[in-house]
Every structure is written in structure tokens, then in C-alpha cells.
Design a protein around this motif. Structure first.
Motif, PDB file in Angstrom:
ATOM      1  N   VAL A 264       0.828  -1.205   0.000  1.00 40.52           N
ATOM      2  CA  VAL A 264       0.000   0.000   0.000  1.00 40.52           C
ATOM      3  C   VAL A 264       0.865   1.259   0.000  1.00 40.52           C
ATOM      4  N   VAL A 265       1.871   1.276   0.857  1.00 40.90           N
ATOM      5  CA  VAL A 265       2.735   2.455   0.974  1.00 40.90           C
ATOM      6  C   VAL A 265       3.454   2.744  -0.330  1.00 40.90           C
ATOM      7  N   THR A 266       4.014   1.714  -0.956  1.00 38.20           N
ATOM      8  CA  THR A 266       4.809   1.956  -2.163  1.00 38.20           C
ATOM      9  C   THR A 266       3.941   2.379  -3.340  1.00 38.20           C
ATOM     10  N   VAL A 267       2.730   1.886  -3.422  1.00 39.07           N
ATOM     11  CA  VAL A 267       1.827   2.297  -4.501  1.00 39.07           C
ATOM     12  C   VAL A 267       1.420   3.762  -4.321  1.00 39.07           C
ATOM     13  N   LEU A 268       1.012   4.137  -3.106  1.00 32.74           N
ATOM     14  CA  LEU A 268       0.580   5.514  -2.846  1.00 32.74           C
ATOM     15  C   LEU A 268       1.742   6.499  -2.982  1.00 32.74           C
ATOM     16  N   ALA A 269       2.884   6.140  -2.413  1.00 38.23           N
ATOM     17  CA  ALA A 269       4.051   7.030  -2.504  1.00 38.23           C
ATOM     18  C   ALA A 269       4.525   7.158  -3.946  1.00 38.23           C
ATOM     19  N   GLY A 270       4.464   6.057  -4.698  1.00 33.23           N
ATOM     20  CA  GLY A 270       4.862   6.085  -6.098  1.00 33.23           C
ATOM     21  C   GLY A 270       3.968   6.998  -6.918  1.00 33.23           C
ATOM     22  N   ALA A 271       2.664   6.930  -6.680  1.00 31.97           N
ATOM     23  CA  ALA A 271       1.725   7.797  -7.395  1.00 31.97           C
ATOM     24  C   ALA A 271       2.013   9.263  -7.081  1.00 31.97           C
ATOM     25  N   TRP A 272       2.330   9.520  -5.828  1.00 31.08           N
ATOM     26  CA  TRP A 272       2.663  10.882  -5.383  1.00 31.08           C
ATOM     27  C   TRP A 272       3.930  11.390  -6.075  1.00 31.08           C
ATOM     28  N   LEU A 274       5.306  10.285  -8.888  1.00 33.58           N
ATOM     29  CA  LEU A 274       5.072  10.422 -10.324  1.00 33.58           C
ATOM     30  C   LEU A 274       4.278  11.684 -10.644  1.00 33.58           C
ATOM     31  N   PHE A 275       3.328  12.015  -9.791  1.00 37.76           N
ATOM     32  CA  PHE A 275       2.525  13.222 -10.017  1.00 37.76           C
ATOM     33  C   PHE A 275       3.412  14.464 -10.042  1.00 37.76           C
ATOM     34  N   VAL A 276       4.329  14.576  -9.078  1.00 38.05           N
ATOM     35  CA  VAL A 276       5.206  15.741  -9.003  1.00 38.05           C
ATOM     36  C   VAL A 276       6.161  15.770 -10.203  1.00 38.05           C
ATOM     37  N   TYR A 281       7.478  18.174 -15.606  1.00 38.53           N
ATOM     38  CA  TYR A 281       7.651  17.973 -17.050  1.00 38.53           C
ATOM     39  C   TYR A 281       6.671  18.827 -17.849  1.00 38.53           C
ATOM     40  N   TYR A 282       5.411  18.791 -17.458  1.00 38.70           N
ATOM     41  CA  TYR A 282       4.401  19.544 -18.209  1.00 38.70           C
ATOM     42  C   TYR A 282       4.520  21.046 -17.983  1.00 38.70           C
ATOM     43  N   SER A 283       5.057  21.454 -16.844  1.00 35.33           N
ATOM     44  CA  SER A 283       5.316  22.874 -16.614  1.00 35.33           C
ATOM     45  C   SER A 283       6.362  23.388 -17.588  1.00 35.33           C
ATOM     46  N   VAL A 284       7.411  22.597 -17.791  1.00 39.29           N
ATOM     47  CA  VAL A 284       8.464  22.972 -18.737  1.00 39.29           C
ATOM     48  C   VAL A 284       7.917  23.005 -20.156  1.00 39.29           C
TER      49      VAL A 284
END
Length: 325
Positions: A264-272, A274-276, A281-284
């Protein structure tokens, strides 16, 4: 004069400890010298490296917590990392004087003689090897020596000033604490510590390049070909995105051998995480204001959370995900 606090980091590009205040008293001179030697070890750099050692040790022996062995391994690992960092300061003294971010390092401001720093680093390295051999096993001691040699001889003396892939391959030194921790417990290596090694290996480029985007002019002035110095921001953020995905996928490889807490921790932290990374990337791409330090700080938080999740999961020793199938 005291420098303002800056964000900490993994080590290949982390900001430094503030300069030691000057004093004309005997105690002031003594304490200043002691603090200068401590600064050579880059204590804030070592923190996260040692944190990664603990979950590896707990994972190696799920359900068991050998406090004495853990503390002994952390102490030996600290001496090894301190040795590598001190020797790195010796080799990099010339460019440290040029870069604002590193101008407060002890050798850059001549707070410690170069010869003394060299002896200090070598003695710490030898002590680390002997301590781990005594308190853990020979393999753990040998792995520390390999780490120091790779960081100083391969990364600092060869890769750092010659190729933009310096932190990609040079970052392997920062991955070794998990191998040392596993070896200290088991006396051997297996696929699990190799995967943990890869997690930190893939994590290092986005972590370091995000910081290098912020201090690009420093690296350019020092002649260090960090990727943000020689490539466009769009290319850099694309590479950051690639390695962020690789990091998250590598953490998922561990899931079958771990329990529900880690999953659970690694999935949630990974999503977090990746979002940042996607946000940067999209800001650039969109020409918006870029805030690379947000990803840098997030990368620290991500690795700490994943390590904590693995540590808690290992201590609880619940059924592994693989056991359900």
C-alpha cells in the motif's frame, strides 16, 4: 557569517553544512576545527543513506529486530560514508571554491589542511572496514571498501567532470548501503538487495538533476557537465520522468516478497512521486514557471516513506503478497 539553510539531499549534489563562525578564543578555535572535520563528512548527506540501511536489514530477517547489529552496522556505514565524502572533498577542492553552493566546504575555505583531510578520510575508511568485519562479517566490510573506492576513484575522479552520465553511474555508490545492510544480516547477497540497490540507482538521477536545475550556473562555472548544464530543460525533465517511472516500478518488484503494508505504501508514494515529476515535465513543456526544488524535496520524502513502509512491514512480518497466490 552563517549561511542560510538550504534543502538537504542525497549527496551527489546536496548543499553543505553552514560555515563555522570565527572566534579568537582557544575554545572557539578548537570547536571550529572539530566542526570543520565534521563538515568534511557531509553529515546531512549521510542521513538518508543510513536510513536506507535499516529497512534492508529488517527485510533480510523479517520479524526479527537485532538492535545491536543494526546500530553496529549503521556506525560502520557512517564511517564508510564519511570517509568517501571527506576524500571527495579533497579531490573536488578546486571546483568547490568556484561553486557558490560548495564554497563553504572546509577545504574550499581552507579550514582544514588538505593533507589532514586526506589522512582523516583514509583512516575513517580503514576503521569502517575493520569495524564491520568485526561486528558483522567480512562481506559487509568488503562492500564498504568497494563503495568508497567507487565513489572516489570512479565517480569523483573520472565521471563527474567528463560526462553528463556522472550521477547515473556514479550514483551506484549511494545504493550500496542496502547491500551492506543485507550482507551484515545474512553474510550473503540475493535478488532482494539487488532490487533495493536498483530502486536507489534509478532514484538518484531525478533527485540530483532536479537540484542541478536549480544550481545550473554553479555547475557551468565549475565546468561540471551535469545534464541540466548541457541539455534543454525539456530534455532534462523527460529524463527525470523516465527515471522516476523506473524507480517506482523497481519498488513494485519487491511487493511479492513483502506484506500488505509495504504494498500500500509503495503504490501511494509512487503515485505521489510520479505526479510531481509529471507536473514538472508539463510545466516545462507549457512554458510555465519551473520549480525543480519541489521535485528534489519530494524525492527525499518519497524514498524516506518507502523505506519506512518496508521497515514497518518487515517488523510486523505479516503474510507476504506472494503467499496469497
Amino acid at each position: 557569517m552563517r549561511a542560510g539553510r538550504r534543502p538537504g539531499g542525497h549527496g551527489l549534489g546536496a548543499p553543505e553544512v553552514p560555515a563555522t563562525p570565527r572566534s579568537d578564543t582557544a575554545w572557539g578555535r578548537f570547536s571550529g576545527r572539530v566542526l570543520a572535520y565534521i563538515a568534511l563528512t557531509k553529515p546531512r548527506v549521510i542521513e538518508l543513506l543510513l536510513v536506507a540501511t535499516i529497512p534492508a536489514m529488517l527485510f533480510a530477517d523479517r520479524g526479527s529486530v537485532d538492535i545491536v547489529l543494526i546500530l553496529s552496522t549503521l556506525f560502520g556505514g557512517w564511517m564508510g560514508a564519511a570517509s568517501a565524502n571527506a576524500l571527495n572533498c579533497v579531490v573536488d577542492a578546486d571546483i568547490d571554491k568556484v561553486m557558490k553552493r560548495t564554497a563553504l566546504r572546509p577545504l574550499a575555505r581552507q579550514a582544514v589542511p588538505t593533507r589532514n583531510a586526506l589522512v582523516f578520510g583514509v583512516v575513517l575508511g580503514a576503521a569502517s572496514f575493520l569495524w564491520l568485519w568485526w561486528r558483522a562479517n567480512l562481506l559487509a566490510g568488503v562492500l564498504v571498501v568497494i563503495t568508497i573506492a567507487f565513489y572516489v576513484l570512479v565517480y569523483t575522479m573520472v565521471l563527474k567532470r567528463r560526462t553528463w552520465q556522472n550521477v547515473v553511474w556514479g550514483g551506484a555508490a549511494g545504493c550500496m548501503p542496502v547491500m551492506v545492510g543485507w550482507a551484515a544480516v545474512t553474510g550473503s547477497l540475493s535478488w532482494e538487495p539487488i532490487v533495493l540497490f536498483l530502486v536507489i540507482f534509478f532514484w538518484t538521477p531525478p533527485h540530483t538533476w532536479a537540484l542541478a536545475m536549480r544550481y545550473k550556473e554553479d555547475y557551468k562555472a565549475a565546468g561540471v557537465p551535469m545534464l541540466p548544464v548541457i541539455a534543454t530543460e525539456q530534455h532534462v525533465t523527460k529524463q527525470i520522468l523516465f527515471y522516476t517511472w523506473a524507480t517506482v516500478l523497481a519498488t513494485l518488484v519487491i511487493v511479492p516478497a513483502a506484506g500488505l503494508v509495504y504494498a500500500v505504501v509503495t503504490v501511494l508514494a509512487g503515485a505521489w512521486f510520479l505526479f510531481v515529476a509529471h507536473q514538472l515535465y508539463y510545466s516545462v513543456r507549457g512554458g510555465a514557471a519551473v520549480k525543480p526544488l519541489k521535485l528534489f524535496l519530494q524525492s527525499n520524502n518519497y524514498l524516506a516513506v518507502v523505506c519506512l513502509g518496508l521497515a514497518v512491514d518487515s517488523v510486523l512480518d505479516l503474510s507476504t503478497i506472494a503467499s496469497y497466490f
